[in-house]
Design a protein around this motif. Structure first.
Motif, PDB file in Angstrom:
ATOM      1  N   ALA A  15       0.835  -1.207   0.000  1.00 49.12           N
ATOM      2  CA  ALA A  15       0.000   0.000   0.000  1.00 49.12           C
ATOM      3  C   ALA A  15       0.870   1.256   0.000  1.00 49.12           C
ATOM      4  CB  ALA A  15      -0.939  -0.008   1.209  1.00 49.12           C
ATOM      5  N   ILE A  16       1.956   1.218   0.738  1.00 55.82           N
ATOM      6  CA  ILE A  16       2.877   2.358   0.788  1.00 55.82           C
ATOM      7  C   ILE A  16       3.528   2.576  -0.581  1.00 55.82           C
ATOM      8  CG2 ILE A  16       5.078   3.171   1.749  1.00 55.82           C
ATOM      9  CD1 ILE A  16       4.176   1.658   4.386  1.00 55.82           C
ATOM     10  N   LEU A  17       3.991   1.491  -1.197  1.00 48.51           N
ATOM     11  CA  LEU A  17       4.642   1.612  -2.499  1.00 48.51           C
ATOM     12  C   LEU A  17       3.685   2.147  -3.561  1.00 48.51           C
ATOM     13  CD1 LEU A  17       6.719  -1.710  -2.488  1.00 48.51           C
ATOM     14  CD2 LEU A  17       7.555   0.616  -2.053  1.00 48.51           C
ATOM     15  N   VAL A  18       2.471   1.631  -3.580  1.00 51.67           N
ATOM     16  CA  VAL A  18       1.462   2.102  -4.544  1.00 51.67           C
ATOM     17  C   VAL A  18       1.134   3.573  -4.280  1.00 51.67           C
ATOM     18  CG1 VAL A  18      -0.955   1.850  -5.248  1.00 51.67           C
ATOM     19  CG2 VAL A  18       0.502  -0.170  -5.022  1.00 51.67           C
ATOM     20  N   ASP A  61      12.230   1.591  -4.569  1.00 52.41           N
ATOM     21  CA  ASP A  61      11.621   0.279  -4.326  1.00 52.41           C
ATOM     22  C   ASP A  61      10.250   0.176  -4.999  1.00 52.41           C
ATOM     23  OD1 ASP A  61      13.824  -0.516  -2.921  1.00 52.41           O
ATOM     24  OD2 ASP A  61      12.863  -0.485  -0.950  1.00 52.41           O
ATOM     25  N   ALA A  62       9.481   1.258  -4.990  1.00 47.63           N
ATOM     26  CA  ALA A  62       8.165   1.252  -5.632  1.00 47.63           C
ATOM     27  C   ALA A  62       8.304   1.047  -7.135  1.00 47.63           C
ATOM     28  CB  ALA A  62       7.440   2.560  -5.336  1.00 47.63           C
ATOM     29  N   LEU A  63       9.276   1.703  -7.720  1.00 44.17           N
ATOM     30  CA  LEU A  63       9.461   1.569  -9.162  1.00 44.17           C
ATOM     31  C   LEU A  63       9.966   0.182  -9.534  1.00 44.17           C
ATOM     32  CD1 LEU A  63       9.127   3.121 -11.749  1.00 44.17           C
ATOM     33  CD2 LEU A  63      11.497   3.825 -11.566  1.00 44.17           C
ATOM     34  N   VAL A  64      10.855  -0.375  -8.735  1.00 46.84           N
ATOM     35  CA  VAL A  64      11.348  -1.726  -9.007  1.00 46.84           C
ATOM     36  C   VAL A  64      10.186  -2.730  -8.930  1.00 46.84           C
ATOM     37  CG1 VAL A  64      12.788  -3.600  -8.121  1.00 46.84           C
ATOM     38  CG2 VAL A  64      13.735  -1.297  -8.331  1.00 46.84           C
ATOM     39  N   GLU A  65       9.332  -2.560  -7.945  1.00 49.85           N
ATOM     40  CA  GLU A  65       8.235  -3.514  -7.772  1.00 49.85           C
ATOM     41  C   GLU A  65       7.073  -3.298  -8.743  1.00 49.85           C
ATOM     42  OE1 GLU A  65       5.534  -5.537  -4.309  1.00 49.85           O
ATOM     43  OE2 GLU A  65       7.566  -4.852  -3.937  1.00 49.85           O
ATOM     44  N   PHE A  66       6.739  -2.045  -9.018  1.00 48.41           N
ATOM     45  CA  PHE A  66       5.548  -1.759  -9.822  1.00 48.41           C
ATOM     46  C   PHE A  66       5.843  -0.991 -11.098  1.00 48.41           C
ATOM     47  CE2 PHE A  66       3.910  -2.032  -5.431  1.00 48.41           C
ATOM     48  CZ  PHE A  66       3.066  -3.115  -5.603  1.00 48.41           C
ATOM     49  N   GLY A  67       7.115  -0.867 -11.443  1.00 46.82           N
ATOM     50  CA  GLY A  67       7.493  -0.094 -12.618  1.00 46.82           C
ATOM     51  C   GLY A  67       7.254  -0.834 -13.911  1.00 46.82           C
ATOM     52  N   PRO A  68       7.949  -0.396 -14.956  1.00 48.37           N
ATOM     53  CA  PRO A  68       7.745  -1.008 -16.272  1.00 48.37           C
ATOM     54  C   PRO A  68       7.940  -2.512 -16.229  1.00 48.37           C
ATOM     55  CG  PRO A  68       9.168   0.912 -16.408  1.00 48.37           C
ATOM     56  CD  PRO A  68       8.960   0.633 -14.956  1.00 48.37           C
ATOM     57  N   SER A  69       7.092  -3.206 -16.946  1.00 53.44           N
ATOM     58  CA  SER A  69       7.187  -4.658 -16.964  1.00 53.44           C
ATOM     59  C   SER A  69       8.184  -5.106 -18.025  1.00 53.44           C
ATOM     60  CB  SER A  69       5.813  -5.268 -17.243  1.00 53.44           C
ATOM     61  OG  SER A  69       5.343  -4.806 -18.492  1.00 53.44           O
ATOM     62  N   GLU A  70       8.624  -6.314 -17.867  1.00 57.08           N
ATOM     63  CA  GLU A  70       9.571  -6.881 -18.824  1.00 57.08           C
ATOM     64  C   GLU A  70       8.910  -7.032 -20.188  1.00 57.08           C
ATOM     65  OE1 GLU A  70      12.858  -7.883 -18.548  1.00 57.08           O
ATOM     66  OE2 GLU A  70      12.784  -6.800 -16.655  1.00 57.08           O
ATOM     67  N   PRO A  71       9.614  -6.678 -21.244  1.00 61.14           N
ATOM     68  CA  PRO A  71       9.059  -6.870 -22.587  1.00 61.14           C
ATOM     69  C   PRO A  71       8.824  -8.357 -22.845  1.00 61.14           C
ATOM     70  CG  PRO A  71      11.057  -5.542 -22.635  1.00 61.14           C
ATOM     71  CD  PRO A  71      10.912  -6.073 -21.247  1.00 61.14           C
ATOM     72  N   ASP A  72       7.735  -8.672 -23.512  1.00 63.36           N
ATOM     73  CA  ASP A  72       7.424 -10.080 -23.719  1.00 63.36           C
ATOM     74  C   ASP A  72       7.265 -10.448 -25.189  1.00 63.36           C
ATOM     75  OD1 ASP A  72       3.885  -9.907 -22.806  1.00 63.36           O
ATOM     76  OD2 ASP A  72       5.096  -8.716 -24.158  1.00 63.36           O
ATOM     77  N   ALA A  73       7.521  -9.512 -26.090  1.00 67.16           N
ATOM     78  CA  ALA A  73       7.353  -9.797 -27.512  1.00 67.16           C
ATOM     79  C   ALA A  73       8.566 -10.581 -28.029  1.00 67.16           C
ATOM     80  CB  ALA A  73       7.195  -8.509 -28.290  1.00 67.16           C
ATOM     81  N   ALA A  74       8.289 -11.632 -28.766  1.00 66.17           N
ATOM     82  CA  ALA A  74       9.359 -12.444 -29.355  1.00 66.17           C
ATOM     83  C   ALA A  74       9.929 -11.713 -30.568  1.00 66.17           C
ATOM     84  CB  ALA A  74       8.795 -13.799 -29.776  1.00 66.17           C
ATOM     85  N   PRO A  75      11.207 -11.924 -30.853  1.00 61.01           N
ATOM     86  CA  PRO A  75      11.787 -11.296 -32.040  1.00 61.01           C
ATOM     87  C   PRO A  75      11.027 -11.701 -33.304  1.00 61.01           C
ATOM     88  CG  PRO A  75      13.491 -12.288 -30.667  1.00 61.01           C
ATOM     89  CD  PRO A  75      12.166 -12.722 -30.109  1.00 61.01           C
ATOM     90  N   THR A  76      10.904 -10.757 -34.217  1.00 61.38           N
ATOM     91  CA  THR A  76      10.186 -11.019 -35.466  1.00 61.38           C
ATOM     92  C   THR A  76      11.100 -11.640 -36.513  1.00 61.38           C
ATOM     93  OG1 THR A  76      10.723  -8.861 -36.431  1.00 61.38           O
ATOM     94  CG2 THR A  76       8.710  -9.019 -35.075  1.00 61.38           C
ATOM     95  N   VAL A 102      10.268   9.472 -11.046  1.00 56.63           N
ATOM     96  CA  VAL A 102      11.120   8.669 -10.172  1.00 56.63           C
ATOM     97  C   VAL A 102      12.523   8.534 -10.761  1.00 56.63           C
ATOM     98  CG1 VAL A 102      11.424   6.430  -9.060  1.00 56.63           C
ATOM     99  CG2 VAL A 102       9.160   7.461  -9.178  1.00 56.63           C
ATOM    100  N   CYS A 103      12.626   8.285 -12.052  1.00 57.63           N
ATOM    101  CA  CYS A 103      13.948   8.123 -12.654  1.00 57.63           C
ATOM    102  C   CYS A 103      14.769   9.391 -12.565  1.00 57.63           C
ATOM    103  CB  CYS A 103      13.833   7.663 -14.109  1.00 57.63           C
ATOM    104  SG  CYS A 103      13.393   5.941 -14.236  1.00 57.63           S
ATOM    105  N   ARG A 104      14.151  10.522 -12.777  1.00 60.85           N
ATOM    106  CA  ARG A 104      14.887  11.790 -12.658  1.00 60.85           C
ATOM    107  C   ARG A 104      15.418  11.973 -11.234  1.00 60.85           C
ATOM    108  NH1 ARG A 104      14.742  14.716 -17.123  1.00 60.85           N
ATOM    109  NH2 ARG A 104      13.172  14.146 -18.636  1.00 60.85           N
ATOM    110  N   VAL A 105      14.615  11.604 -10.252  1.00 63.76           N
ATOM    111  CA  VAL A 105      15.062  11.695  -8.865  1.00 63.76           C
ATOM    112  C   VAL A 105      16.238  10.756  -8.634  1.00 63.76           C
ATOM    113  CG1 VAL A 105      14.416  11.150  -6.486  1.00 63.76           C
ATOM    114  CG2 VAL A 105      12.853  12.433  -7.956  1.00 63.76           C
TER     115      VAL A 105
END
Length: 187
Positions: A15-18, A61-76, A102-105
């Motif tokens: 809850a704190i991270l969100v 910590d919030a960004l690591v846990e809830f930040g951008p997700s890993e790309p999942d698209a397979a190479p074309t 967050v990244c700028r900070v």
């Protein structure tokens, strides 16, 4: 049966991270306070300070846990298409207000964790795609894959960091086209 303290702690931590991410997106870093995060998360500020010494590490910590997700698209299988997709994804991540704030900070606070945990995974994907292109003969075997990945991602990160111009898909596509032309050109 009494409530499970570990479960309650994890629920509070999440809850704190969100709350921290929602508030930094709404208010920006400079107006974000631990008191506001505590109120939004429904905890006392002492709970936050027990786990994080300040808002910088909390946001990391919030960004690591809830930040951008890993790309999942397979190479074309088409180098330009794959690289354009990766650079566009990098630009889109940097354009998200919560990621941007967050990244700028973290850059400001000289957190090397930013590079290791958030920017490096994209670079690894670009390098892997370039190595595949080498195996397929699309890119010469003597190309330094690490340097080529920097040629691709460097302009994206620089434009984001310096805010010299908008970071767009058209820009990232142009970078890919230029770098591929340079990598495949032969005297």
């Amino acid at each position: 049966m009494p409530p499970d303290a570990a479960r309650r702690s994890d629920r509070s931590r999440r809850a704190i991270l969100v709350a921290a991410l929602e508030l930094v997106e709404a208010l920006g870093y400079s107006r974000l306070t631990i008191e506001a995060v505590a109120a939004r998360a429904g905890v006392g500020k002492q709970t936050i300070y027990r786990w994080w010494p300040s808002k910088g590490p909390l946001l990391f910590d919030a960004l690591v846990e809830f930040g951008p997700s890993e790309p999942d698209a397979a190479p074309t299988g088409v180098l330009a298409v794959d690289l354009k997709r990766e650079l566009r994804a990098a630009a889109e991540e940097l354009a998200e207000r919560r990621f941007d704030q967050v990244c700028r900070v973290l850059v400001h606070e000289a957190r090397t964790d930013l590079v290791t945990l958030l920017l490096m995974p994209r670079r690894v994907l670009v390098e892997e795609r370039l190595r595949t292109a080498q195996r397929l003969g699309e890119v010469p075997a003597d190309v330094d894959v690490s340097a080529a990945a920097e040629l691709l991602l460097g302009p994206v990160h620089q434009r984001w960091f310096l805010r010299t111009a908008p970071l767009t898909g058209e820009f990232t596509d142009a970078v890919v086209d230029l770098v591929i032309r340079a990598l495949t050109a032969r005297p």
